[in-house]
Design a protein around this motif. Structure first.
Motif, PDB file in Angstrom:
ATOM      1  N   TYR A 196       0.846  -1.192   0.000  1.00  0.00           N
ATOM      2  CA  TYR A 196       0.000   0.000   0.000  1.00  0.00           C
ATOM      3  C   TYR A 196       0.881   1.241   0.000  1.00  0.00           C
ATOM      4  O   TYR A 196       1.526   1.554   0.989  1.00  0.00           O
ATOM      5  N   HIS A 197       0.875   1.944  -1.123  1.00  0.00           N
ATOM      6  CA  HIS A 197       1.708   3.114  -1.365  1.00  0.00           C
ATOM      7  C   HIS A 197       0.929   4.363  -0.948  1.00  0.00           C
ATOM      8  O   HIS A 197       0.031   4.806  -1.668  1.00  0.00           O
ATOM      9  N   LEU A 198       1.258   4.912   0.206  1.00  0.00           N
ATOM     10  CA  LEU A 198       0.587   6.103   0.721  1.00  0.00           C
ATOM     11  C   LEU A 198       1.172   7.354   0.068  1.00  0.00           C
ATOM     12  O   LEU A 198       2.393   7.522   0.048  1.00  0.00           O
ATOM     13  N   THR A 199       0.311   8.200  -0.459  1.00  0.00           N
ATOM     14  CA  THR A 199       0.770   9.479  -1.013  1.00  0.00           C
ATOM     15  C   THR A 199      -0.085  10.642  -0.538  1.00  0.00           C
ATOM     16  O   THR A 199       0.343  11.784  -0.579  1.00  0.00           O
ATOM     17  N   ARG A 200      -1.296  10.362  -0.102  1.00  0.00           N
ATOM     18  CA  ARG A 200      -2.230  11.415   0.297  1.00  0.00           C
ATOM     19  C   ARG A 200      -2.618  11.359   1.773  1.00  0.00           C
ATOM     20  O   ARG A 200      -3.169  12.304   2.300  1.00  0.00           O
ATOM     21  N   ALA A 222      -0.311 -10.536   3.921  1.00  0.00           N
ATOM     22  CA  ALA A 222       0.605  -9.580   4.537  1.00  0.00           C
ATOM     23  C   ALA A 222       0.396  -8.256   3.822  1.00  0.00           C
ATOM     24  O   ALA A 222       0.320  -8.216   2.591  1.00  0.00           O
ATOM     25  N   CYS A 223       0.272  -7.200   4.577  1.00  0.00           N
ATOM     26  CA  CYS A 223       0.100  -5.860   4.013  1.00  0.00           C
ATOM     27  C   CYS A 223       1.318  -5.033   4.395  1.00  0.00           C
ATOM     28  O   CYS A 223       1.628  -4.906   5.581  1.00  0.00           O
ATOM     29  N   ILE A 224       1.990  -4.499   3.396  1.00  0.00           N
ATOM     30  CA  ILE A 224       3.150  -3.653   3.629  1.00  0.00           C
ATOM     31  C   ILE A 224       2.726  -2.221   3.309  1.00  0.00           C
ATOM     32  O   ILE A 224       2.394  -1.915   2.164  1.00  0.00           O
ATOM     33  N   VAL A 225       2.683  -1.378   4.319  1.00  0.00           N
ATOM     34  CA  VAL A 225       2.204   0.000   4.185  1.00  0.00           C
ATOM     35  C   VAL A 225       3.420   0.923   4.233  1.00  0.00           C
ATOM     36  O   VAL A 225       4.212   0.845   5.176  1.00  0.00           O
ATOM     37  N   PHE A 226       3.551   1.787   3.210  1.00  0.00           N
ATOM     38  CA  PHE A 226       4.718   2.656   3.167  1.00  0.00           C
ATOM     39  C   PHE A 226       4.367   4.038   2.646  1.00  0.00           C
ATOM     40  O   PHE A 226       3.435   4.211   1.861  1.00  0.00           O
ATOM     41  N   ASP A 227       5.152   5.008   3.094  1.00  0.00           N
ATOM     42  CA  ASP A 227       4.970   6.410   2.737  1.00  0.00           C
ATOM     43  C   ASP A 227       5.713   6.700   1.445  1.00  0.00           C
ATOM     44  O   ASP A 227       6.943   6.750   1.418  1.00  0.00           O
ATOM     45  N   GLY A 228       4.971   6.901   0.359  1.00  0.00           N
ATOM     46  CA  GLY A 228       5.570   7.168  -0.932  1.00  0.00           C
ATOM     47  C   GLY A 228       6.215   8.531  -1.038  1.00  0.00           C
ATOM     48  O   GLY A 228       6.917   8.811  -2.019  1.00  0.00           O
ATOM     49  N   ASN A 229       6.011   9.400  -0.051  1.00  0.00           N
ATOM     50  CA  ASN A 229       6.636  10.724  -0.055  1.00  0.00           C
ATOM     51  C   ASN A 229       7.984  10.722   0.663  1.00  0.00           C
ATOM     52  O   ASN A 229       8.634  11.754   0.751  1.00  0.00           O
ATOM     53  N   ASP A 230       8.388   9.577   1.171  1.00  0.00           N
ATOM     54  CA  ASP A 230       9.647   9.417   1.890  1.00  0.00           C
ATOM     55  C   ASP A 230      10.543   8.513   1.033  1.00  0.00           C
ATOM     56  O   ASP A 230      10.244   7.324   0.861  1.00  0.00           O
ATOM     57  N   ALA A 231      11.616   9.063   0.488  1.00  0.00           N
ATOM     58  CA  ALA A 231      12.490   8.319  -0.431  1.00  0.00           C
ATOM     59  C   ALA A 231      13.052   7.051   0.207  1.00  0.00           C
ATOM     60  O   ALA A 231      13.139   6.003  -0.445  1.00  0.00           O
ATOM     61  N   GLU A 232      13.415   7.117   1.484  1.00  0.00           N
ATOM     62  CA  GLU A 232      13.961   5.941   2.169  1.00  0.00           C
ATOM     63  C   GLU A 232      12.896   4.854   2.322  1.00  0.00           C
ATOM     64  O   GLU A 232      13.162   3.673   2.086  1.00  0.00           O
ATOM     65  N   ALA A 233      11.686   5.251   2.695  1.00  0.00           N
ATOM     66  CA  ALA A 233      10.592   4.285   2.835  1.00  0.00           C
ATOM     67  C   ALA A 233      10.244   3.654   1.486  1.00  0.00           C
ATOM     68  O   ALA A 233       9.969   2.452   1.405  1.00  0.00           O
ATOM     69  N   LEU A 234      10.255   4.457   0.449  1.00  0.00           N
ATOM     70  CA  LEU A 234       9.979   3.961  -0.894  1.00  0.00           C
ATOM     71  C   LEU A 234      11.019   2.933  -1.315  1.00  0.00           C
ATOM     72  O   LEU A 234      10.674   1.866  -1.842  1.00  0.00           O
ATOM     73  N   GLU A 235      12.272   3.202  -1.045  1.00  0.00           N
ATOM     74  CA  GLU A 235      13.329   2.257  -1.419  1.00  0.00           C
ATOM     75  C   GLU A 235      13.242   0.973  -0.601  1.00  0.00           C
ATOM     76  O   GLU A 235      13.445  -0.125  -1.122  1.00  0.00           O
ATOM     77  N   ARG A 236      12.913   1.079   0.699  1.00  0.00           N
ATOM     78  CA  ARG A 236      12.730  -0.124   1.533  1.00  0.00           C
ATOM     79  C   ARG A 236      11.603  -0.980   0.972  1.00  0.00           C
ATOM     80  O   ARG A 236      11.704  -2.206   0.911  1.00  0.00           O
ATOM     81  N   ALA A 237      10.499  -0.351   0.550  1.00  0.00           N
ATOM     82  CA  ALA A 237       9.371  -1.097  -0.005  1.00  0.00           C
ATOM     83  C   ALA A 237       9.763  -1.783  -1.312  1.00  0.00           C
ATOM     84  O   ALA A 237       9.384  -2.931  -1.556  1.00  0.00           O
ATOM     85  N   TRP A 253      -0.893  -1.472  -4.543  1.00  0.00           N
ATOM     86  CA  TRP A 253      -2.062  -0.601  -4.440  1.00  0.00           C
ATOM     87  C   TRP A 253      -1.585   0.831  -4.216  1.00  0.00           C
ATOM     88  O   TRP A 253      -0.673   1.061  -3.427  1.00  0.00           O
ATOM     89  N   SER A 254      -2.207   1.769  -4.912  1.00  0.00           N
ATOM     90  CA  SER A 254      -1.817   3.169  -4.807  1.00  0.00           C
ATOM     91  C   SER A 254      -3.039   4.039  -4.566  1.00  0.00           C
ATOM     92  O   SER A 254      -4.110   3.781  -5.119  1.00  0.00           O
ATOM     93  N   GLU A 255      -2.857   5.080  -3.767  1.00  0.00           N
ATOM     94  CA  GLU A 255      -3.927   6.046  -3.541  1.00  0.00           C
ATOM     95  C   GLU A 255      -3.674   7.326  -4.327  1.00  0.00           C
ATOM     96  O   GLU A 255      -4.360   8.330  -4.138  1.00  0.00           O
TER      97      GLU A 255
END
Length: 149
Positions: free
Chosen positions: A7-11, A106-121, A138-140
């Motif tokens: 789950y790619h959080l952007t909003r 398994a749900c992996i939730v990450f902050d798409g506005n954080d470059a480090e979190a995006l790379e970890r995902a 999944w993207s919002e």
């Protein structure tokens, strides 16, 4: 055999998404492990979940009634004593292919506005795919949750 949903959080933040994910899991009859990387963040999340709309029964791992909790907030390396069928990982918490395959989801939730979190995902995606775990993204970004191909 379980799958991994990314789950790619952007909003919004995880607190806005968690009631939906937890609610669907509980409706399916699954217990949930909500795994983070930092105990203090899990304690803060515990407080936020009690204050949110609706009732999400949960507890922090390490208590006397862990096995009875429908949703158990844990940190990496801490066993989830509630026999979860769904794992929700936050803040880049590790999830192994073996875990995914043993769970329903398994749900992996990450902050798409954080470059480090995006790379970890991205790293988690590649690792799980290499272990033959079925993965969905999944993207919002469009204003509502959409599954992307």
């Amino acid at each position: 055999m379980g799958s991994a949903l990314f789950y790619h959080l952007t909003r919004s933040g995880p607190v806005q998404l968690l009631p939906m994910l937890i609610g669907k899991s509980l409706q399916a009859g699954w217990r949930v492990e909500l795994r983070g990387r930092d105990r203090a963040r899990q304690v803060a999340l515990d407080e936020r979940l009690w204050l949110g709309e609706g009732f999400l029964p949960h507890g922090l791992a390490g208590g006397p009634h862990d096995a009875r909790q429908p949703v158990l907030l844990s940190v990496e390396g801490q066993a989830a004593a509630n026999d979860p069928r769904c794992l929700i990982a936050l803040d880049g918490a590790g999830v192994s292919g073996a875990e995914c395959l043993a769970l329903e989801r398994a749900c992996i939730v990450f902050d798409g506005n954080d470059a480090e979190a995006l790379e970890r995902a991205r790293t988690q995606w590649r690792a799980l795919k290499a272990e033959d775990v079925a993965a969905e993204y999944w993207s919002e970004a469009g204003g509502r949750w959409e599954r992307k191909q």
